[in-house]
Design a protein around this motif. Structure first.
Motif, PDB file in Angstrom:
ATOM      1  N   ASP A  13       0.846  -1.184   0.000  1.00  0.00           N
ATOM      2  CA  ASP A  13       0.000   0.000   0.000  1.00  0.00           C
ATOM      3  C   ASP A  13       0.885   1.239   0.000  1.00  0.00           C
ATOM      4  O   ASP A  13       1.897   1.288   0.711  1.00  0.00           O
ATOM      5  N   ILE A  14       0.499   2.227  -0.784  1.00  0.00           N
ATOM      6  CA  ILE A  14       1.152   3.529  -0.787  1.00  0.00           C
ATOM      7  C   ILE A  14       0.221   4.473  -0.043  1.00  0.00           C
ATOM      8  O   ILE A  14      -0.943   4.627  -0.418  1.00  0.00           O
ATOM      9  N   LEU A  15       0.721   5.087   1.018  1.00  0.00           N
ATOM     10  CA  LEU A  15      -0.065   6.030   1.808  1.00  0.00           C
ATOM     11  C   LEU A  15       0.472   7.433   1.582  1.00  0.00           C
ATOM     12  O   LEU A  15       1.685   7.655   1.666  1.00  0.00           O
ATOM     13  N   VAL A  16      -0.430   8.357   1.278  1.00  0.00           N
ATOM     14  CA  VAL A  16      -0.076   9.751   1.021  1.00  0.00           C
ATOM     15  C   VAL A  16      -1.095  10.649   1.728  1.00  0.00           C
ATOM     16  O   VAL A  16      -2.203  10.203   2.038  1.00  0.00           O
ATOM     17  N   PRO A  17      -0.746  11.908   1.972  1.00  0.00           N
ATOM     18  CA  PRO A  17      -1.742  12.815   2.561  1.00  0.00           C
ATOM     19  C   PRO A  17      -3.000  12.832   1.695  1.00  0.00           C
ATOM     20  O   PRO A  17      -2.918  12.811   0.461  1.00  0.00           O
ATOM     21  N   SER A  18      -4.152  12.865   2.338  1.00  0.00           N
ATOM     22  CA  SER A  18      -5.405  12.780   1.577  1.00  0.00           C
ATOM     23  C   SER A  18      -5.587  13.950   0.608  1.00  0.00           C
ATOM     24  O   SER A  18      -6.317  13.823  -0.373  1.00  0.00           O
ATOM     25  N   THR A  26       0.906   1.867 -13.033  1.00  0.00           N
ATOM     26  CA  THR A  26      -0.143   2.732 -13.551  1.00  0.00           C
ATOM     27  C   THR A  26      -1.391   2.538 -12.696  1.00  0.00           C
ATOM     28  O   THR A  26      -1.358   1.808 -11.701  1.00  0.00           O
ATOM     29  N   THR A  27      -2.492   3.128 -13.108  1.00  0.00           N
ATOM     30  CA  THR A  27      -3.742   2.938 -12.379  1.00  0.00           C
ATOM     31  C   THR A  27      -4.212   1.481 -12.437  1.00  0.00           C
ATOM     32  O   THR A  27      -5.031   1.074 -11.625  1.00  0.00           O
ATOM     33  N   LYS A  28      -3.683   0.715 -13.350  1.00  0.00           N
ATOM     34  CA  LYS A  28      -4.017  -0.711 -13.401  1.00  0.00           C
ATOM     35  C   LYS A  28      -3.418  -1.445 -12.195  1.00  0.00           C
ATOM     36  O   LYS A  28      -4.050  -2.317 -11.616  1.00  0.00           O
ATOM     37  N   GLU A  29      -2.190  -1.084 -11.819  1.00  0.00           N
ATOM     38  CA  GLU A  29      -1.509  -1.745 -10.710  1.00  0.00           C
ATOM     39  C   GLU A  29      -1.742  -1.053  -9.367  1.00  0.00           C
ATOM     40  O   GLU A  29      -1.569  -1.655  -8.313  1.00  0.00           O
ATOM     41  N   CYS A  30      -2.091   0.214  -9.406  1.00  0.00           N
ATOM     42  CA  CYS A  30      -2.157   1.045  -8.199  1.00  0.00           C
ATOM     43  C   CYS A  30      -3.477   1.807  -8.180  1.00  0.00           C
ATOM     44  O   CYS A  30      -3.666   2.727  -8.968  1.00  0.00           O
ATOM     45  N   GLN A  31      -4.378   1.418  -7.261  1.00  0.00           N
ATOM     46  CA  GLN A  31      -5.704   2.035  -7.232  1.00  0.00           C
ATOM     47  C   GLN A  31      -6.049   2.549  -5.841  1.00  0.00           C
ATOM     48  O   GLN A  31      -5.717   1.918  -4.835  1.00  0.00           O
ATOM     49  N   PHE A  32      -6.747   3.685  -5.822  1.00  0.00           N
ATOM     50  CA  PHE A  32      -7.219   4.230  -4.555  1.00  0.00           C
ATOM     51  C   PHE A  32      -8.102   3.201  -3.873  1.00  0.00           C
ATOM     52  O   PHE A  32      -8.948   2.569  -4.507  1.00  0.00           O
ATOM     53  N   CYS A  33      -7.912   3.055  -2.560  1.00  0.00           N
ATOM     54  CA  CYS A  33      -8.690   2.088  -1.790  1.00  0.00           C
ATOM     55  C   CYS A  33      -9.591   2.789  -0.768  1.00  0.00           C
ATOM     56  O   CYS A  33     -10.796   2.611  -0.785  1.00  0.00           O
ATOM     57  N   HIS A  34      -8.978   3.581   0.120  1.00  0.00           N
ATOM     58  CA  HIS A  34      -9.764   4.252   1.162  1.00  0.00           C
ATOM     59  C   HIS A  34      -8.927   5.340   1.836  1.00  0.00           C
ATOM     60  O   HIS A  34      -7.746   5.484   1.554  1.00  0.00           O
ATOM     61  N   ILE A  35      -9.566   6.073   2.747  1.00  0.00           N
ATOM     62  CA  ILE A  35      -8.896   7.088   3.562  1.00  0.00           C
ATOM     63  C   ILE A  35      -8.954   6.621   5.011  1.00  0.00           C
ATOM     64  O   ILE A  35      -9.970   6.077   5.459  1.00  0.00           O
ATOM     65  N   GLU A  36      -7.831   6.820   5.726  1.00  0.00           N
ATOM     66  CA  GLU A  36      -7.796   6.441   7.134  1.00  0.00           C
ATOM     67  C   GLU A  36      -6.960   7.447   7.919  1.00  0.00           C
ATOM     68  O   GLU A  36      -6.273   8.288   7.340  1.00  0.00           O
ATOM     69  N   GLN A  37      -7.015   7.324   9.229  1.00  0.00           N
ATOM     70  CA  GLN A  37      -6.223   8.165  10.117  1.00  0.00           C
ATOM     71  C   GLN A  37      -4.809   7.589  10.205  1.00  0.00           C
ATOM     72  O   GLN A  37      -4.639   6.392  10.431  1.00  0.00           O
ATOM     73  N   ALA A  38      -3.802   8.425  10.023  1.00  0.00           N
ATOM     74  CA  ALA A  38      -2.413   7.978  10.053  1.00  0.00           C
ATOM     75  C   ALA A  38      -1.926   7.830  11.491  1.00  0.00           C
ATOM     76  O   ALA A  38      -2.272   8.629  12.361  1.00  0.00           O
ATOM     77  N   THR A  39      -1.115   6.803  11.706  1.00  0.00           N
ATOM     78  CA  THR A  39      -0.446   6.636  12.999  1.00  0.00           C
ATOM     79  C   THR A  39       0.722   7.614  13.064  1.00  0.00           C
ATOM     80  O   THR A  39       1.102   8.225  12.063  1.00  0.00           O
ATOM     81  N   ASP A  40       1.330   7.734  14.239  1.00  0.00           N
ATOM     82  CA  ASP A  40       2.499   8.598  14.397  1.00  0.00           C
ATOM     83  C   ASP A  40       3.635   8.157  13.480  1.00  0.00           C
ATOM     84  O   ASP A  40       4.325   8.989  12.890  1.00  0.00           O
ATOM     85  N   GLU A  41       3.843   6.849  13.356  1.00  0.00           N
ATOM     86  CA  GLU A  41       4.903   6.312  12.490  1.00  0.00           C
ATOM     87  C   GLU A  41       4.668   6.699  11.026  1.00  0.00           C
ATOM     88  O   GLU A  41       5.590   7.118  10.329  1.00  0.00           O
ATOM     89  N   ILE A  42       3.451   6.567  10.574  1.00  0.00           N
ATOM     90  CA  ILE A  42       3.115   6.905   9.189  1.00  0.00           C
ATOM     91  C   ILE A  42       3.274   8.409   8.967  1.00  0.00           C
ATOM     92  O   ILE A  42       3.830   8.832   7.949  1.00  0.00           O
ATOM     93  N   GLN A  43       2.837   9.210   9.921  1.00  0.00           N
ATOM     94  CA  GLN A  43       2.996  10.659   9.796  1.00  0.00           C
ATOM     95  C   GLN A  43       4.464  11.054   9.703  1.00  0.00           C
ATOM     96  O   GLN A  43       4.832  11.907   8.891  1.00  0.00           O
ATOM     97  N   ALA A  44       5.318  10.412  10.496  1.00  0.00           N
ATOM     98  CA  ALA A  44       6.754  10.710  10.459  1.00  0.00           C
ATOM     99  C   ALA A  44       7.342  10.340   9.111  1.00  0.00           C
ATOM    100  O   ALA A  44       8.135  11.092   8.533  1.00  0.00           O
ATOM    101  N   ILE A  75       5.767  10.142   6.220  1.00  0.00           N
ATOM    102  CA  ILE A  75       5.264  11.085   5.220  1.00  0.00           C
ATOM    103  C   ILE A  75       5.975  12.427   5.349  1.00  0.00           C
ATOM    104  O   ILE A  75       6.309  13.060   4.340  1.00  0.00           O
ATOM    105  N   SER A  76       6.241  12.859   6.570  1.00  0.00           N
ATOM    106  CA  SER A  76       6.971  14.114   6.773  1.00  0.00           C
ATOM    107  C   SER A  76       8.375  14.045   6.184  1.00  0.00           C
ATOM    108  O   SER A  76       8.878  15.031   5.651  1.00  0.00           O
ATOM    109  N   ASN A  77       9.009  12.873   6.283  1.00  0.00           N
ATOM    110  CA  ASN A  77      10.380  12.698   5.791  1.00  0.00           C
ATOM    111  C   ASN A  77      10.469  12.534   4.286  1.00  0.00           C
ATOM    112  O   ASN A  77      11.384  13.057   3.659  1.00  0.00           O
ATOM    113  N   GLN A  78       9.549  11.755   3.687  1.00  0.00           N
ATOM    114  CA  GLN A  78       9.699  11.437   2.265  1.00  0.00           C
ATOM    115  C   GLN A  78       8.470  11.690   1.408  1.00  0.00           C
ATOM    116  O   GLN A  78       8.495  11.446   0.207  1.00  0.00           O
TER     117      GLN A  78
END
Length: 86
Positions: free
Chosen positions: A21-26, A53-71, A73-76
């Motif tokens: 899964d690729i997680l990015v800011p909503s 491409t969109t064939k291999e990578c598709q939007f799934c849902h939105i969720e609340q990020a944990t502290d680890e995920i936020q860190a 995303i802040s870094n990269q």
């Protein structure tokens, strides 16, 4: 922080499947940017020739990020959750 989750399946050079899964800011909606993040991740795994491409990578849902995920995303700009074959 709310993050968008993009469900991604890529066939490795050996024929097996990578699922991650690729997680990015909503607020980020640029598919080109999200795909670039996926390609950057694939490069860390020695999988630089795979299509992402969109064939291999598709939007799934939105969720609340944990502290680890936020860190991450802040870094990269994104965070990867490895699911299978990574």
């Amino acid at each position: 922080m709310q993050v968008s989750v993009y469900d991604t399946y890529v066939t490795r050079t050996d024929g097996s499947v990578m699922h991650f899964d690729i997680l990015v800011p909503s607020a980020l909606t640029s598919e080109a940017t999200i795909h670039q993040y996926g390609k950057a991740y694939l490069a860390t795994k020695g999988q630089t020739r795979q299509s992402l491409t969109t064939k291999e990578c598709q939007f799934c849902h939105i969720e609340q990020a944990t502290d680890e995920i936020q860190a991450s995303i802040s870094n990269q700009g994104f965070h990867i959750i490895e699911m299978q074959g990574c």
